[in-house]
Design an enzyme around this catalytic site. Structure first.
Site, PDB file in Angstrom:
ATOM      1  N   PRO A 269       1.133  -1.482  -0.052  1.00  0.00           N
ATOM      2  CA  PRO A 269      -0.066   0.087   0.293  1.00  0.00           C
ATOM      3  C   PRO A 269       0.769   1.579  -0.184  1.00  0.00           C
ATOM      4  CG  PRO A 269       0.582  -0.930   2.491  1.00  0.00           C
ATOM      5  CD  PRO A 269       1.050  -1.588   1.256  1.00  0.00           C
ATOM      6  N   HIS A 275      -5.838  -1.118   5.470  1.00  0.00           N
ATOM      7  CA  HIS A 275      -7.431  -0.686   4.950  1.00  0.00           C
ATOM      8  C   HIS A 275      -7.327  -1.020   3.925  1.00  0.00           C
ATOM      9  CE1 HIS A 275      -4.181   1.146   2.710  1.00  0.00           C
ATOM     10  NE2 HIS A 275      -4.425   1.270   1.869  1.00  0.00           N
TER      11      HIS A 275
HETATM   12  N1  GTA Z   1     -11.231   9.195   2.049  1.00  0.00           N
HETATM   13  O1  GTA Z   1      -7.572  11.787   2.463  1.00  0.00           O
HETATM   14  C1  GTA Z   1      -7.994  10.884   2.071  1.00  0.00           C
HETATM   15  C2  GTA Z   1      -7.424   9.921   1.631  1.00  0.00           C
HETATM   16  N2  GTA Z   1      -6.137  10.086   1.373  1.00  0.00           N
HETATM   17  C3  GTA Z   1      -5.065  10.939   1.009  1.00  0.00           C
HETATM   18  C4  GTA Z   1      -5.912   8.463   0.752  1.00  0.00           C
HETATM   19  N3  GTA Z   1      -6.613   8.459   0.246  1.00  0.00           N
HETATM   20  C5  GTA Z   1      -7.955   8.484   1.068  1.00  0.00           C
HETATM   21  N4  GTA Z   1      -9.110   8.944   1.157  1.00  0.00           N
HETATM   22  C6  GTA Z   1     -10.137   9.576   1.729  1.00  0.00           C
HETATM   23  N5  GTA Z   1      -9.055  11.179   1.702  1.00  0.00           N
HETATM   24  O2  GTA Z   1      -7.262   5.285  -2.706  1.00  0.00           O
HETATM   25  C7  GTA Z   1      -7.149   6.960  -0.156  1.00  0.00           C
HETATM   26  C8  GTA Z   1      -6.961   6.849  -1.615  1.00  0.00           C
HETATM   27  C9  GTA Z   1      -6.614   5.487  -2.215  1.00  0.00           C
HETATM   28  C10 GTA Z   1      -6.135   5.096  -0.389  1.00  0.00           C
HETATM   29  C11 GTA Z   1      -5.278   4.575   0.022  1.00  0.00           C
HETATM   30  O3  GTA Z   1      -6.738   5.501   0.214  1.00  0.00           O
HETATM   31  O4  GTA Z   1      -7.511   7.742  -3.458  1.00  0.00           O
HETATM   32  P1  GTA Z   1      -3.067   2.582  -1.130  1.00  0.00           P
HETATM   33  O5  GTA Z   1      -2.607   2.873   0.341  1.00  0.00           O
HETATM   34  O6  GTA Z   1      -3.426   1.378  -0.864  1.00  0.00           O
HETATM   35  O7  GTA Z   1      -2.093   3.592  -1.999  1.00  0.00           O
HETATM   36  O8  GTA Z   1      -4.585   3.452  -0.760  1.00  0.00           O
HETATM   37  P2  GTA Z   1      -2.540   4.281  -3.393  1.00  0.00           P
HETATM   38  O9  GTA Z   1      -3.726   2.883  -3.917  1.00  0.00           O
HETATM   39  O10 GTA Z   1      -1.059   3.595  -3.857  1.00  0.00           O
HETATM   40  O11 GTA Z   1      -2.651   5.459  -2.971  1.00  0.00           O
HETATM   41  P3  GTA Z   1      -3.663   6.516  -4.775  1.00  0.00           P
HETATM   42  O12 GTA Z   1      -2.780   7.374  -3.728  1.00  0.00           O
HETATM   43  O13 GTA Z   1      -4.300   6.351  -4.774  1.00  0.00           O
HETATM   44  O14 GTA Z   1      -1.964   5.874  -5.803  1.00  0.00           O
HETATM   45  C12 GTA Z   1      -2.604   4.876  -6.441  1.00  0.00           C
HETATM   46  C13 GTA Z   1      -2.417   5.628  -8.034  1.00  0.00           C
HETATM   47  O15 GTA Z   1      -3.479   5.702  -8.748  1.00  0.00           O
HETATM   48  C14 GTA Z   1      -1.386   6.786  -7.709  1.00  0.00           C
HETATM   49  O16 GTA Z   1      -0.578   6.282  -7.640  1.00  0.00           O
HETATM   50  C15 GTA Z   1      -1.448   7.621  -9.201  1.00  0.00           C
HETATM   51  O17 GTA Z   1      -0.857   6.952 -10.391  1.00  0.00           O
HETATM   52  C16 GTA Z   1      -2.649   6.876  -9.632  1.00  0.00           C
HETATM   53  N6  GTA Z   1      -4.051   7.834  -9.867  1.00  0.00           N
HETATM   54  C17 GTA Z   1      -5.311   7.643 -10.745  1.00  0.00           C
HETATM   55  N7  GTA Z   1      -6.001   8.096 -10.502  1.00  0.00           N
HETATM   56  C18 GTA Z   1      -6.173   9.139 -10.053  1.00  0.00           C
HETATM   57  C19 GTA Z   1      -6.648   9.626  -9.253  1.00  0.00           C
HETATM   58  N8  GTA Z   1      -7.719  10.539 -10.077  1.00  0.00           N
HETATM   59  N9  GTA Z   1      -6.671  11.046  -7.998  1.00  0.00           N
HETATM   60  C20 GTA Z   1      -5.098   9.990  -7.110  1.00  0.00           C
HETATM   61  N10 GTA Z   1      -4.278   8.973  -8.087  1.00  0.00           N
HETATM   62  C21 GTA Z   1      -4.222   8.618  -9.313  1.00  0.00           C
END
Ligand code: GTA
Length: 335
Positions: A269, A275
């Site tokens: 993650p 989560h």
């Molecule tokens: N409700 O403050 C928050 C918050 N934050 C900071 C993160 N999340 C939040 N949710 C709420 N409030 O789904 C969410 C994220 C994610 C989850 C963490 O918590 O949106 P994870 O620990 O497995 O990490 O999940 P992950 O999946 O890497 O996180 P993230 O930030 O989603 O990144 C995934 C990749 O998706 C990024 O590297 C990026 O390349 C890609 N991406 C594609 N579309 C988007 C988009 N619209 N926004 C952000 N990232 C995107």
């Protein structure tokens, strides 16, 4: 240190809402978002674009490295993600009906293409801002070569664990949600039990205007489980609650049945507080591919068969070439 962006807040806890109610909410809120004990508010126009980190024509999304110039003239880094929002079914007829500029580009026999300039309410762009952003945030969104790592339990103990203990993203935002300091009005379901409970909220990526890209996240109350690697049979009651109650809450609030949900954990993650992701099955959510997503139902079955399953087996995951963790695996001769 939370960012407070002056812009148009959404009242999202109640899911997709009728237009008039949303507009009333916006007027009530006066257009300012100050959730989570926010620091000084700033407008999006305070941010200056430094460079494009990544963009995708297919996903209609661009990731920007931006900065905010302070009074001393010094810039503070920010990441801005701009994303064209999906069509909302009920607004589609308006796209053709409402007076707007429509430029004919090609007309050939029975084929035409027009370029429309819709009014603001039909042409939204979602902006996600990380401010102040660390170098790690900037690296996360930069387009880079990706490699697959095959991590044994020994690799986890010797390479990954020391690394995540030394440097990983702050999980203050998770604690803010669990303590109701942020996003309290967005909570869809809570089981308050300190060991086997969790909070279910819409994910940051979902604007709740349409169900096509439904995305919620369950954050467990326990603070001692970093990731899949920490899970044992002891956690089965918690995981079963997340699966069962999460599905029930989503069908009740949004009408989407459990059979149309993809419910999974990421390994690795970004945030090391356990989560679970709930996404619409028809939505190709970022991070839902086989090299990163582990279905919660399978995780539960694996732990029921063998309590030490995730302390025994090797796990595969992708890492970007310039990530420090990738370098650690390289140095250990594992790549
Ligand atoms: N409700 O403050 C928050 C918050 N934050 C900071 C993160 N999340 C939040 N949710 C709420 N409030 O789904 C969410 C994220 C994610 C989850 C963490 O918590 O949106 P994870 O620990 O497995 O990490 O999940 P992950 O999946 O890497 O996180 P993230 O930030 O989603 O990144 C995934 C990749 O998706 C990024 O590297 C990026 O390349 C890609 N991406 C594609 N579309 C988007 C988009 N619209 N926004 C952000 N990232 C995107």
């Amino acid at each position: 240190r939370a960012c407070a962006v002056r812009g148009r807040p959404r009242a999202m806890a109640e899911g997709p809402q009728p237009k008039r109610k949303r507009e009333e909410e916006e007027e009530k809120n006066g257009g300012t978002a100050t959730q989570g004990g926010a620091a000084a508010a700033f407008t999006l126009s305070d941010l200056r674009v430094r460079r494009i980190l990544r963009e995708s024509a297919r996903d209609k999304i661009v990731f920007l490295h931006a900065e905010r110039i302070g009074l001393s003239g010094e810039g503070t880094d920010a990441v801005v993600i701009l994303e064209k929002t999906p069509f909302q079914e009920e607004k589609i007829p308006d796209l053709l009906k409402k007076p707007m500029h429509a430029e004919l580009q090609v007309h050939n026999d029975i084929y035409c293409t027009f370029y429309l300039s819709p009014p603001p309410e039909l042409s939204e762009i979602k902006a996600t801002v990380v401010y102040p952003a660390t170098e790690k945030h900037i690296q996360k969104y930069l387009r880079q070569e990706v490699h697959l790592i095959r991590e044994t339990w020994e690799d986890y103990k010797n390479i990954t664990l020391p690394f995540i203990q030394a440097q990983s993203f702050s999980i203050q935002w998770v604690y803010n949600i669990l303590e109701k300091k942020a996003e309290a009005d967005r909570i869809v379901h809570e089981n308050p039990d300190p060991s086997n409970g969790f909070v279910l909220v819409p994910d940051l990526k979902w604007n709740q205007n349409q169900l096509d890209d439904l995305y919620l996240i369950a954050l467990v109350h326990r603070r001692d489980i970093k990731s899949l690697r920490d899970l044992t049979a002891e956690h089965l009651p918690l995981l079963r609650n997340v699966l069962q109650e999460g599905k029930e809450a989503i069908v009740k609030r949004f009408g989407v049945p459990g059979s149309q949900l993809r419910i999974y954990l990421h390994y690795q993650p970004s945030y090391y507080h356990l989560h679970v992701h709930f996404t619409a099955l028809g939505y190709d959510a970022p991070g839902s591919s086989v090299e990163r997503a582990h279905l919660l139902a399978d995780v539960i079955d694996n732990l029921a068969m063998d309590s030490m399953y995730y302390q025994k087996r090797a796990l595969t995951f992708p890492l970007r070439a310039d990530e420090p963790l990738f370098k650690k695996f390289q140095e250990a001769g594992k790549v």
